[in-house]
Motif scaffolding. Sequence first.
Motif, short mmCIF file in Angstrom:
data_model
loop_
_atom_site.label_atom_id
_atom_site.label_comp_id
_atom_site.label_asym_id
_atom_site.label_seq_id
_atom_site.Cartn_x
_atom_site.Cartn_y
_atom_site.Cartn_z
N VAL A 121 7.13 -7.50 -6.48
CA VAL A 121 6.31 -7.24 -5.28
C VAL A 121 5.34 -8.38 -5.00
CG1 VAL A 121 6.51 -4.75 -5.54
CG2 VAL A 121 4.54 -5.93 -6.55
N ARG A 141 1.48 -2.60 -2.32
CA ARG A 141 2.42 -3.27 -3.22
C ARG A 141 2.30 -2.74 -4.64
NH1 ARG A 141 4.05 -8.75 -1.09
NH2 ARG A 141 3.17 -8.87 0.99
N GLU A 175 8.44 -6.52 3.81
CA GLU A 175 8.39 -6.43 2.35
C GLU A 175 9.30 -5.33 1.84
OE1 GLU A 175 6.91 -7.69 -1.46
OE2 GLU A 175 7.06 -8.59 0.52
#
Length: 354
Positions: A121, A141, A175
């Motif tokens: 991450v 994250r 992400e």
Amino acid sequence: MTAIRFSDVTKSFGANRVVERVNLSIHSGELFFLLGPSGCGKTTLLRMLAGFVEPDEGDIFLGDRSLRGVPPRLRDTALVFQNYALWPHRTVAGNVAYGLEVRGLSRREIGQRVEQALKLVRLEGLAERRPAQLSGGQQQRVALARALVIQPRVLLLDEPLSNLDARLRLEMREEIRRLHQATKLTMIYVTHDQKEALSLADRLAVMHRGQVAQVGTPVEVYSTPCSRFVADFMGDSNFIPGKVLEMREQGRCLVETPLGMLNGVAPDHDIDPGRTVICSIRPEALSPAGAFVGNALNAVVERTAFLGEVLHVELKAGAIKLQAVSLHNGLFDWKPGAQVRLAVPAEQVVVLSE
């Protein structure tokens, strides 16, 4: 291969039935979205899969294994909460390690897996910080790393971006897509945000009043909604009432409307001639007719709104208000009060039962 299967799943809280006879299959490795307005049952469905709520009826399967009566820690799933649920007194590394500590792994293995998860991450240098020292995106994250570190078969995400500002939401969308591509995990993502679902999902299920209204790819559900609810929920749409005059092959039909005859496509091929219907037309499907000889509508421009790269146009055709979206490229001047002739391809006139 099917990773998750809901079979006739029903759940009530008191007299309120929040999930009703849901049948749904999610493929292995999919990034699958449960999408719908507040109160539609999507979060309850996710919590039943996680094991925090038991269904009243039906069953949920992980592969071929029934999850009936299986406690959350033994389900091989991990849930990322909406509010992150980080321990404020633990470091980033300590938060990520928690699930491994509960499972009794050795200190060495915990250290290795926490390091790998933080690298995944992109938080390698923040292991010793506390949650209060992190931005919202960094906290998210950490929550993702804590879920991924236990190496679940299925990752569950409950509106994970709702606490972030608009710019961070865009960054975290990318992400999550990157993490999905890197891990190949089956991910089930709950949201009420259509743009999140349209931009990220491999497939999605739109839920309405505890039931699955439609399942498909983002393009399928947006372009070919199966009901007025789905068309309205998935984005702006023009709804024009009409009556089917003729049904043709593959759902193609001719509809009599207050704005004239329209050729369209009915997802429900069993609509009979004479049936009252609603024609759904997305604003971006309407454009100046020019030499176009297909469906055409006469309208008057009422007002415009400049939205950067596009222009939002409000029009009136008889008693019916219409919306159009046009690229702001100067090729057509939408002046308020101007009479315009609009065109729409038959494939983008979706004919729906009322």
